[in-house]
Design a protein around this motif. Structure first.
Motif, PDB file in Angstrom:
ATOM      1  N   PHE A  72       5.682  -3.082   0.505  1.00 42.95           N
ATOM      2  CA  PHE A  72       4.547  -3.533  -0.297  1.00 42.95           C
ATOM      3  C   PHE A  72       3.215  -3.206   0.379  1.00 42.95           C
ATOM      4  CE2 PHE A  72       7.686  -6.360  -2.447  1.00 42.95           C
ATOM      5  CZ  PHE A  72       7.453  -5.894  -3.731  1.00 42.95           C
ATOM      6  N   ARG A  73       3.165  -3.270   1.695  1.00 44.48           N
ATOM      7  CA  ARG A  73       1.935  -2.846   2.391  1.00 44.48           C
ATOM      8  C   ARG A  73       1.647  -1.375   2.110  1.00 44.48           C
ATOM      9  NH1 ARG A  73       4.337  -5.652   6.866  1.00 44.48           N
ATOM     10  NH2 ARG A  73       3.319  -7.665   7.261  1.00 44.48           N
ATOM     11  N   GLN A  74       2.691  -0.539   2.173  1.00 40.70           N
ATOM     12  CA  GLN A  74       2.515   0.890   1.916  1.00 40.70           C
ATOM     13  C   GLN A  74       2.075   1.133   0.471  1.00 40.70           C
ATOM     14  OE1 GLN A  74       6.366   2.423   2.938  1.00 40.70           O
ATOM     15  NE2 GLN A  74       5.983   2.371   5.144  1.00 40.70           N
ATOM     16  N   LEU A  75       2.723   0.454  -0.461  1.00 45.16           N
ATOM     17  CA  LEU A  75       2.352   0.609  -1.863  1.00 45.16           C
ATOM     18  C   LEU A  75       0.915   0.177  -2.114  1.00 45.16           C
ATOM     19  CD1 LEU A  75       5.588  -0.663  -3.667  1.00 45.16           C
ATOM     20  CD2 LEU A  75       4.800   1.707  -3.469  1.00 45.16           C
ATOM     21  N   ALA A  76       0.506  -0.891  -1.437  1.00 47.16           N
ATOM     22  CA  ALA A  76      -0.866  -1.376  -1.605  1.00 47.16           C
ATOM     23  C   ALA A  76      -1.877  -0.329  -1.156  1.00 47.16           C
ATOM     24  CB  ALA A  76      -1.057  -2.678  -0.834  1.00 47.16           C
ATOM     25  N   ARG A  77      -1.574   0.347  -0.042  1.00 46.87           N
ATOM     26  CA  ARG A  77      -2.481   1.404   0.428  1.00 46.87           C
ATOM     27  C   ARG A  77      -2.501   2.575  -0.547  1.00 46.87           C
ATOM     28  NH1 ARG A  77      -0.108   0.060   5.517  1.00 46.87           N
ATOM     29  NH2 ARG A  77       1.335   1.824   5.347  1.00 46.87           N
ATOM     30  N   GLN A  78      -1.322   2.946  -1.035  1.00 48.17           N
ATOM     31  CA  GLN A  78      -1.229   4.099  -1.929  1.00 48.17           C
ATOM     32  C   GLN A  78      -1.862   3.831  -3.288  1.00 48.17           C
ATOM     33  OE1 GLN A  78       2.999   4.721  -2.027  1.00 48.17           O
ATOM     34  NE2 GLN A  78       3.100   5.450   0.093  1.00 48.17           N
ATOM     35  N   ARG A  79      -1.748   2.605  -3.770  1.00 46.06           N
ATOM     36  CA  ARG A  79      -2.186   2.292  -5.134  1.00 46.06           C
ATOM     37  C   ARG A  79      -3.472   1.479  -5.175  1.00 46.06           C
ATOM     38  NH1 ARG A  79       2.699   2.798  -9.186  1.00 46.06           N
ATOM     39  NH2 ARG A  79       4.063   4.087  -7.895  1.00 46.06           N
ATOM     40  N   GLU A  80      -4.043   1.258  -4.004  1.00 47.73           N
ATOM     41  CA  GLU A  80      -5.334   0.567  -3.879  1.00 47.73           C
ATOM     42  C   GLU A  80      -5.275  -0.853  -4.434  1.00 47.73           C
ATOM     43  OE1 GLU A  80      -8.157   3.239  -5.686  1.00 47.73           O
ATOM     44  OE2 GLU A  80      -8.297   4.437  -3.849  1.00 47.73           O
ATOM     45  N   TRP A  81      -4.196  -1.563  -4.072  1.00 45.85           N
ATOM     46  CA  TRP A  81      -4.123  -2.990  -4.343  1.00 45.85           C
ATOM     47  C   TRP A  81      -4.736  -3.740  -3.169  1.00 45.85           C
ATOM     48  CZ3 TRP A  81       1.935  -3.065  -4.851  1.00 45.85           C
ATOM     49  CH2 TRP A  81       2.325  -2.340  -5.984  1.00 45.85           C
TER      50      TRP A  81
END
Length: 284
Positions: A72-81
């Protein structure tokens, strides 16, 4: 005969170990813990803002939880959450919940919220918040908070596969048009620990997104008992909680599953969908 005797003895040992597990947990972790002092949140959070909650007052698979948190940390960086990860149940208060578009329960187990925290979370969802539940978040044998299992998850976990625990099975994507299922194959073959439930959530009017093909694996439980649900075995579904959106997936026991591109894509889609601002309608 000897083979069956050994299998029976092994099953008895496993059952005794499972019965002793909660006692052992209490010895090592103490009694249930309920936080009363909320965590400090970032002063500024961009939208969508996601809260990932991974508290356990019951069974804990630390490797799986850690792997999902890292994903989820990685996804947040990739998707700008904007993302906040916590195990502090006191974050479930009206003021802090209002800052999040969606809340992820990452294999949460046991009774984790006080009465006031439960009420705040339920109100948050009914007024338009989003929920994404992963694997163990719907995998307790019993729940003290009946609304959570009866209405938010929608079905009671009964057992999971054993001997072997992890098996390759076929998932049928029943609702490929739903945004959370984007880019998934109509038949998704993968390995996991497969959950069974006491009912199909379809009976409650929930939107079933994917079902298990029970002919593709061996649905046997810890006592080598038949845990099959039959032709209708939902494994991923959505529904509305008032104006809010709820998504649950029983996938994701092993840490390695959070490196699977399709699994990651589905969970990213689920968070995006749950964060939607429009009121939920018919699980959309």
């Amino acid at each position: 005969m000897l083979k069956w005797a050994v299998a029976g003895l092994l099953a008895i040992v496993i059952v005794l170990a499972l019965l002793a597990a909660p006692i052992a947990y209490r010895l090592f972790h103490g009694l249930d813990v309920y936080e009363t002092v909320p965590p400090t949140l970032p002063v500024t959070m961009l939208s969508p803002a996601i809260l990932v909650f991974s508290k356990t007052n019951g069974f804990r698979d630390g490797a799986s939880i850690d792997a999902a948190n890292a994903m989820f940390r990685q996804l947040a960086r990739q998707r700008e959450w904007s993302i906040v990860l916590t195990e502090n149940g006191a974050v479930f208060n009206p003021a802090q919940l209002a800052r999040f578009d969606a809340v992820v329960w990452n294999s949460v187990s046991g009774d984790v919220l006080t009465a006031a925290q439960r009420s705040a979370f339920r109100t948050y969802l009914e007024q338009g918040g989003g929920f994404v539940g992963i694997h163990g978040a719907g995998g307790d044998m019993s729940y003290r908070w009946r609304w959570y299992v009866e209405d938010l998850i929608g079905a009671q976990f009964t057992s999971h596969t054993m001997f072997p625990e992890f098996q390759t099975a076929s998932i049928r994507i029943e609702d490929p048009a739903h945004p959370t299922m984007a880019r998934l194959p109509r038949t998704w073959v993968r390995a996991d620990e497969w959950y069974s439930f006491d009912r199909s959530v379809r009976r409650k009017g929930y939107r079933v997104l994917a079902t298990l093909d029970e002919t593709s694996y061996r649905p046997r439980g810890i006592l080598l008992d038949d845990i099959a649900m039959g032709r209708d075995h939902p494994i991923i579904w959505t529904h509305c909680i008032g104006r809010g959106r709820a998504f649950y997936s029983a996938l994701g026991h092993a840490a390695e599953t959070y490196s699977e591109p399709l699994h990651r894509e589905m969970l990213a889609n689920a968070v995006t969908w749950a964060s939607g601002r429009e009121p939920c309608k018919d699980g959309l």
